[in-house]
Motif scaffolding. Sequence first.
Motif, PDB file in Angstrom:
ATOM      1  N   THR A  15      -3.912  -3.424   8.993  1.00 49.78           N
ATOM      2  CA  THR A  15      -3.272  -2.303   9.684  1.00 49.78           C
ATOM      3  C   THR A  15      -3.097  -1.161   8.701  1.00 49.78           C
TER       4      THR A  15
ATOM      5  N   GLU B 269      -2.479   2.011   8.637  1.00 47.58           N
ATOM      6  CA  GLU B 269      -1.385   3.000   8.622  1.00 47.58           C
ATOM      7  C   GLU B 269      -0.097   2.450   8.015  1.00 47.58           C
ATOM      8  N   ASN B 270      -0.021   1.169   7.798  1.00 46.25           N
ATOM      9  CA  ASN B 270       1.203   0.564   7.268  1.00 46.25           C
ATOM     10  C   ASN B 270       1.262   0.517   5.743  1.00 46.25           C
TER      11      ASN B 270
ATOM     12  N   ASN C 161      -8.778   5.625   9.627  1.00 46.91           N
ATOM     13  CA  ASN C 161      -8.635   4.562   8.617  1.00 46.91           C
ATOM     14  C   ASN C 161      -9.405   4.904   7.346  1.00 46.91           C
TER      15      ASN C 161
END
Length: 123
Positions: A28, A30-31, A77
């Motif tokens: 993930t 964006e984390n 991403n």
Amino acid sequence: QVQFVESGGGLVQTGGSLRLSCAASGFTFENYAIGWVRQAPGKEREGVSCISNSRTSTYYADSVKGRFTISRDNVLNTVYLQMNSLKPEDTAVYYCATDLTKYCRAGAPYDYWGQGTQVTVSS
């Protein structure tokens, strides 16, 4: 699994510019904070820059401050490294990497790495 694919390296003259890209997958994006690390022949790896997950904080090595800019697109991403005013001492393989934390941690080791892209600056 975590994967990075770097691109954008090449041969450039002193004073020139390059924009590196790092496409991420398998986690993930964006984390987590993402960093750029470089390694020149015969030298130790050097943390060049890092950006936190939400872009609120960035880090630059003293050797590149004012010349390099890190950015990220959490939809694509992808992390970018804009490199301006390049010097021969910037010649190295550039890797993007993460330790799957939200914030950049100076000096902390990265757990996941891409395959790298070669940057060569001619004098």
